[in-house]
Design an enzyme around this catalytic site. Structure first.
Site, PDB file in Angstrom:
ATOM      1  N   ASP A   1      33.934  68.944 -71.927  1.00 33.94           N
ATOM      2  CA  ASP A   1      34.393  69.273 -73.277  1.00 33.94           C
ATOM      3  C   ASP A   1      34.389  68.020 -74.149  1.00 33.94           C
ATOM      4  OD1 ASP A   1      34.867  71.816 -72.339  1.00 33.94           O
ATOM      5  OD2 ASP A   1      36.995  71.449 -71.949  1.00 33.94           O
TER       6      ASP A   1
HETATM    7  N1  URA Z   1      37.240  71.772 -67.108  1.00 29.95           N
HETATM    8  C1  URA Z   1      37.604  71.796 -68.414  1.00 29.95           C
HETATM    9  O1  URA Z   1      38.470  72.549 -68.803  1.00 29.95           O
HETATM   10  N2  URA Z   1      36.988  70.962 -69.252  1.00 29.95           N
HETATM   11  C2  URA Z   1      36.030  70.079 -68.868  1.00 29.95           C
HETATM   12  O2  URA Z   1      35.520  69.316 -69.701  1.00 29.95           O
HETATM   13  C3  URA Z   1      35.672  70.068 -67.519  1.00 29.95           C
HETATM   14  C4  URA Z   1      36.295  70.920 -66.644  1.00 29.95           C
END
Ligand code: URA
Length: 243
Positions: free
Chosen positions: A101
């Site tokens: 993310d």
């Molecule tokens: N899980 C998440 O919620 N976000 C990420 O970036 C990676 C794994």
């Protein structure tokens, strides 16, 4: 492949600089001077640019410590992407393996090896990924048990059993916060945030520490990257059955 592209992908210069050098007769292929920037060359031919041999690398692998605030995509018209951070990037075929993310930091593999990327992400391979998270509230033994059993997150997602380790519970004023590490074997959209959401907690910070045999390099600051070492590449090839 065109000789000007071959050389620019290998970082010998920009396309326009290289075109000039080629027209001036500073580039040769298998001992013959080449003056046409569109001349077709194959990996394996002996290319000299201003007298310096330039070998073509078919596959490249970068280990990045992704900073917060950049998106895991190859290009975007409005937002900075992880590939924008690879200043040396000249090749057009690089892609990030899996997605973090925008606000997640940590280990990200970037390559042009499509087969390797595909195998690492394949649900059949179950490559372990370890994350460190700062979570609202007090993560407890019940959460650890639920994660270990395979948490039903929502209608779309029942997570595979995941390892949850509580490292620290902090008191911040009236509030509690937990520092934890989680190992997941899949990579569904917002998976870790959704898993904590399902046990009534919020992920405040998230950092990926490992992916399969790869470890986040402590020498890499956020936004920095380096090539994979031979050892790392060998280990990746082994776990993906490409050894
Ligand atoms: N899980 C998440 O919620 N976000 C990420 O970036 C990676 C794994």
């Amino acid at each position: 492949m065109r000789i000007d592209r071959y050389l620019s992908e290998m970082g010998a210069g920009t396309r326009s600089e290289l075109k000039k050098m080629i027209r001036k007769g500073q580039v040769s292929v298998d001992g013959e001077t080449v003056k046409d920037p569109g001349y077709s060359v194959e990996p394996g031919q002996k290319v000299l640019c201003a007298g310096v041999p330039v070998e073509y690398e078919t596959e490249v692998y970068y280990l990045m410590n992704k900073p917060a605030g950049v998106i895991t995509a190859t290009e975007d018209r409005h937002q900075k992407t992880v590939l924008d951070l690879i200043g040396e990037r000249t090749r057009k075929d690089l892609f990030p393996v899996g997605r973090l993310d925008r606000d997640t930091t940590g280990l990200l593999l970037i390559t042009n090896d499509g087969e390797m990327g595909h195998r690492l992400l394949s649900p059949k391979k179950h490559v372990d990924k370890r994350y460190r998270a700062l979570v609202s509230g007090e993560v407890n033994a019940e959460d650890v048990r639920k994660f270990a059993e395979g948490l039903r997150v929502d209608e779309e997602l029942t997570a595979l059993p995941a390892e949850l380790e509580i490292l620290e519970i902090r008191a911040e004023g009236e509030e509690k916060r937990s520092v934890v590490e989680v190992v997941i074997r899949e990579g569904k959209f917002h998976q870790i945030k959704r898993m904590f959401g399902a046990v009534g907690k919020e992920v405040l910070e998230l950092k990926r520490l490992t992916m399969g045999p790869l470890r986040l390099d402590p020498d890499l600051g956020e936004g920095q990257w380096r090539r994979l070492t031979e050892k790392e590449l060998k280990e990746l090839r082994e776990i993906t059955g490409m050894g």
